[in-house]
Design an enzyme around this catalytic site. Sequence first.
Site, PDB file in Angstrom:
ATOM      1  N   ASP A  33     -13.307   2.151 -18.092  1.00  0.00           N
ATOM      2  CA  ASP A  33     -12.411   3.172 -17.571  1.00  0.00           C
ATOM      3  C   ASP A  33     -13.020   4.568 -17.751  1.00  0.00           C
ATOM      4  O   ASP A  33     -12.885   5.434 -16.888  1.00  0.00           O
ATOM      5  CB  ASP A  33     -11.062   3.115 -18.300  1.00  0.00           C
ATOM      6  CG  ASP A  33     -10.277   1.881 -17.891  1.00  0.00           C
ATOM      7  OD1 ASP A  33     -10.785   1.134 -17.022  1.00  0.00           O
ATOM      8  OD2 ASP A  33      -9.186   1.664 -18.441  1.00  0.00           O
ATOM      9  N   TYR A  36     -15.532   5.226 -15.170  1.00  0.00           N
ATOM     10  CA  TYR A  36     -14.839   5.471 -13.912  1.00  0.00           C
ATOM     11  C   TYR A  36     -14.334   6.910 -13.870  1.00  0.00           C
ATOM     12  O   TYR A  36     -14.515   7.625 -12.880  1.00  0.00           O
ATOM     13  CB  TYR A  36     -13.679   4.484 -13.767  1.00  0.00           C
ATOM     14  CG  TYR A  36     -12.865   4.653 -12.515  1.00  0.00           C
ATOM     15  CD1 TYR A  36     -13.200   3.964 -11.341  1.00  0.00           C
ATOM     16  CD2 TYR A  36     -11.752   5.496 -12.490  1.00  0.00           C
ATOM     17  CE1 TYR A  36     -12.449   4.121 -10.190  1.00  0.00           C
ATOM     18  CE2 TYR A  36     -11.007   5.663 -11.344  1.00  0.00           C
ATOM     19  CZ  TYR A  36     -11.354   4.972 -10.198  1.00  0.00           C
ATOM     20  OH  TYR A  36     -10.615   5.137  -9.049  1.00  0.00           O
ATOM     21  N   ASP A  37     -13.711   7.318 -14.975  1.00  0.00           N
ATOM     22  CA  ASP A  37     -13.182   8.677 -15.046  1.00  0.00           C
ATOM     23  C   ASP A  37     -14.283   9.721 -14.855  1.00  0.00           C
ATOM     24  O   ASP A  37     -14.067  10.758 -14.234  1.00  0.00           O
ATOM     25  CB  ASP A  37     -12.475   8.909 -16.394  1.00  0.00           C
ATOM     26  CG  ASP A  37     -11.198   8.093 -16.484  1.00  0.00           C
ATOM     27  OD1 ASP A  37     -10.721   7.634 -15.426  1.00  0.00           O
ATOM     28  OD2 ASP A  37     -10.696   7.906 -17.604  1.00  0.00           O
ATOM     29  N   LEU A  83      14.138 -12.880   5.815  1.00  0.00           N
ATOM     30  CA  LEU A  83      13.864 -14.302   5.668  1.00  0.00           C
ATOM     31  C   LEU A  83      15.155 -15.071   5.489  1.00  0.00           C
ATOM     32  O   LEU A  83      16.110 -14.577   4.903  1.00  0.00           O
ATOM     33  CB  LEU A  83      12.979 -14.552   4.439  1.00  0.00           C
ATOM     34  CG  LEU A  83      11.561 -14.010   4.489  1.00  0.00           C
ATOM     35  CD1 LEU A  83      10.877 -14.249   3.160  1.00  0.00           C
ATOM     36  CD2 LEU A  83      10.791 -14.667   5.609  1.00  0.00           C
ATOM     37  N   LYS A 116       8.161 -14.581  -4.531  1.00  0.00           N
ATOM     38  CA  LYS A 116       8.904 -13.548  -3.811  1.00  0.00           C
ATOM     39  C   LYS A 116       9.173 -12.392  -4.770  1.00  0.00           C
ATOM     40  O   LYS A 116      10.011 -12.480  -5.658  1.00  0.00           O
ATOM     41  CB  LYS A 116      10.226 -14.124  -3.290  1.00  0.00           C
ATOM     42  CG  LYS A 116      10.982 -13.162  -2.404  1.00  0.00           C
ATOM     43  CD  LYS A 116      12.139 -13.848  -1.721  1.00  0.00           C
ATOM     44  CE  LYS A 116      12.718 -12.961  -0.631  1.00  0.00           C
ATOM     45  NZ  LYS A 116      13.095 -11.619  -1.108  1.00  0.00           N
ATOM     46  N   ARG A 137      11.102  -0.568   5.380  1.00  0.00           N
ATOM     47  CA  ARG A 137      11.600  -1.552   6.318  1.00  0.00           C
ATOM     48  C   ARG A 137      12.749  -0.996   7.165  1.00  0.00           C
ATOM     49  O   ARG A 137      12.839  -1.232   8.362  1.00  0.00           O
ATOM     50  CB  ARG A 137      12.110  -2.763   5.538  1.00  0.00           C
ATOM     51  CG  ARG A 137      12.131  -4.037   6.278  1.00  0.00           C
ATOM     52  CD  ARG A 137      12.731  -5.110   5.392  1.00  0.00           C
ATOM     53  NE  ARG A 137      14.155  -5.126   5.591  1.00  0.00           N
ATOM     54  CZ  ARG A 137      14.745  -5.861   6.517  1.00  0.00           C
ATOM     55  NH1 ARG A 137      14.026  -6.662   7.270  1.00  0.00           N
ATOM     56  NH2 ARG A 137      16.029  -5.830   6.684  1.00  0.00           N
ATOM     57  N   GLU A 174       4.873  -5.757  -0.442  1.00  0.00           N
ATOM     58  CA  GLU A 174       6.026  -5.446  -1.265  1.00  0.00           C
ATOM     59  C   GLU A 174       5.594  -4.484  -2.365  1.00  0.00           C
ATOM     60  O   GLU A 174       4.693  -4.803  -3.140  1.00  0.00           O
ATOM     61  CB  GLU A 174       6.572  -6.749  -1.863  1.00  0.00           C
ATOM     62  CG  GLU A 174       7.889  -6.622  -2.566  1.00  0.00           C
ATOM     63  CD  GLU A 174       9.099  -6.865  -1.649  1.00  0.00           C
ATOM     64  OE1 GLU A 174       8.894  -6.999  -0.416  1.00  0.00           O
ATOM     65  OE2 GLU A 174      10.223  -6.893  -2.159  1.00  0.00           O
ATOM     66  N   CYS A 412      53.068   1.324  -0.622  1.00  0.00           N
ATOM     67  CA  CYS A 412      54.230   1.863   0.096  1.00  0.00           C
ATOM     68  C   CYS A 412      55.479   1.012  -0.075  1.00  0.00           C
ATOM     69  O   CYS A 412      56.528   1.347   0.464  1.00  0.00           O
ATOM     70  CB  CYS A 412      53.912   2.010   1.579  1.00  0.00           C
ATOM     71  SG  CYS A 412      53.858   0.434   2.446  1.00  0.00           S
TER      72      CYS A 412
END
Length: 674
Positions: A33, A36-37, A83, A116, A137, A174, A412
Amino acid sequence: MTNNISHTIESLRQRINDHNYRYYVLDDPRISDAEYDTLFAELQSLEKQHPEFITTDSPTQRVGAVPLKEFAEVQHDIPMLSLENAFTEEDVIAFNHRVQERLDRVQDIEYNCEPKLDGLAVSLRYEHGLLVRAATRGDGATGEDITENIRTIKMVPLRLQGKEYPPILEVRGEVYMPKAGFIALNKKAEIKGEKIFANPRNAAAGSLRQLNPRITAARPLAIFCYGVGKVEGGVLPSKHSDILAVLKTWGFVVNPEIEVVTGIAGCLDFYKKIGKKRPNLPYEIDGVVYKVNNLQDQERLGFVSRAPRWALAHKFPAEQVQTVIESVEFQVGRTGALTPVARLRPVAVSGVTVSNATLHNMDEVKRKDIHIGDIVIIQRAGDVIPEVVSVVIEKRPAITEKIKLPEHCPVCHSVVEQIEDEAIARCSGGLFCPAQRKEAVKHFASRRAMDIEGLGDKLVEQLIDNDLISNPADLYKLKLDELAGLERMAEKSAQNLLEALEKSKKTTLARFLYALGIREVGEATAKNLANFFGELEPLFSATVESLQEISDVGPIVAQHIVTFFSEDHNRDVIKKLLAVGVHWETVKKSASALVLAGKTFVLTGTLVSLSRDEAKDKLEALGAKVAGSVSAKTSYVVVGADAGSKLKKAKELGVAVLEEEDFLQFLQVIAKKN
DNA sequence: TTGCCTCGAGATCA
DNA sequence: CTCGAGGCAA
């Protein structure tokens, strides 16, 4: 020299993208990391020195500079469907049967199985490899442009890997918040004394609705991609699983649990396996999805209304908890219907606190034998609406109270009527009943009706309770000084409301008819009535027989309409409304008023996103004729896949030809005009 | 049905 | 600061 720097910058970007790809997609980072930084910082500093070389797809440019004012609307080229759900093994087996039958196949079907995710569906559009737009969506046809927020998710490639991607590519996935990130986020919020999120799904949804992408960027969001939408100018593999594989090569993160199985037995095994793994997965899921793997088969199976026939969501059993029915109230609806609503001791169920649940009607209460004081099992059916599943009879306290349909309206005090063989009981008070009056006014003011902005529930309650109005027409007689002084209503708000009322006077006949709140006349029927009659007056004298000529109007609806217009009170309110200036532009009468009146369509070939019948219905609803064969009189030929002779003929005769996508767009445009 | 965000504006307190 | 309305998502 500059060329050199632009080169260095570009190669840095490529290296960072590659490392991203290794990290997220391959799950096989090659550098730490920290390294990467360092690369990232290097790129940032170079770009700072040479801002002319900054590109929008640079990994440094994920967070936009300025907050948005609002989210723009986005039309989906290909609708984002929902779905079909299955809750039991039988449902799943039945699904497989239907698939095999429709495909006329006895061999096992190959299915793609995936978890899911419990998150939000989004659509990502890439043009020439660059992310150009991301959308929610929405209702499936129209969503919101959340590009700026999606860009902040590091798992989303701003630029695609490789070269083989189609020039136009829409990927669907998702967005979710991993469990760990959710916990960390809430911990931070708690320390700061801020509000904590109820569950990861809501946290993810809330994060995407931020107008300021900086806030979104600070939220631990992630994405799994699971399919494609519109694709142009490229060829994708012919199996769903292969599409997922190729998506990975372009830099999309695909869920690692996904498997291809053979036959329904394989699906059920997958379901069990994922069910077991569920507690240990780093994200929340609410079931698994089975998709017919072969795309040709998918195409043959087609769609039922809003869901594909080739996919099924197999849900895990809903979480069930026990709580106490503390009391039952009867709510009075617009039509006087009395609905028993259970007040529950609040309990947490699947991430939210539930304290109310409708019991629908007395039949339901009787069937489940629910008493006040009972311990009951509740769940959120279909993940949304709380439902009392059953009474835990062995825990029934010594003293419980039977739920009784009141003889008199709780509001009422008019007599409650229960029509035999009907489940629903009604207050007979009609508009004498304040509850019914309130509901009628709320309905009248609602967005899809007269759209009176600023007239919410609380205000209507106050207006009725203080006798300032008794029917919708009275709204237009309200004075500034009557309004100002009500709760949360000072001069400014009152003035705004008066302006909103004034604005609402200009409406359409369809909206007006819907706003009247005639029983069984919803938006669709109101539109049909408006199209058929074109004006209001004929409705006063319409008969049950004549009304039935209108599509979707049967004897019952017709009777309701006749009854409504025969009541003096209703005629009186309508008259008053017109007198205060409610108006609409007259539209021409009946079918000839429809935008496609006089046009003839011919459908040929297989349509993917809707069936022949659905297409026909839609066209006819807009006034078009749908014919079987092409002639010179044909206005348009709609061609799906494998169109044959009709397409040829159309070309010979020079008749306009619409491909499926054009056709969908055409419908969208036309529907708006109507 | 609940929870979330945003906006406008009223209420409260300094 | 707090509340209500309105919109959105599942």
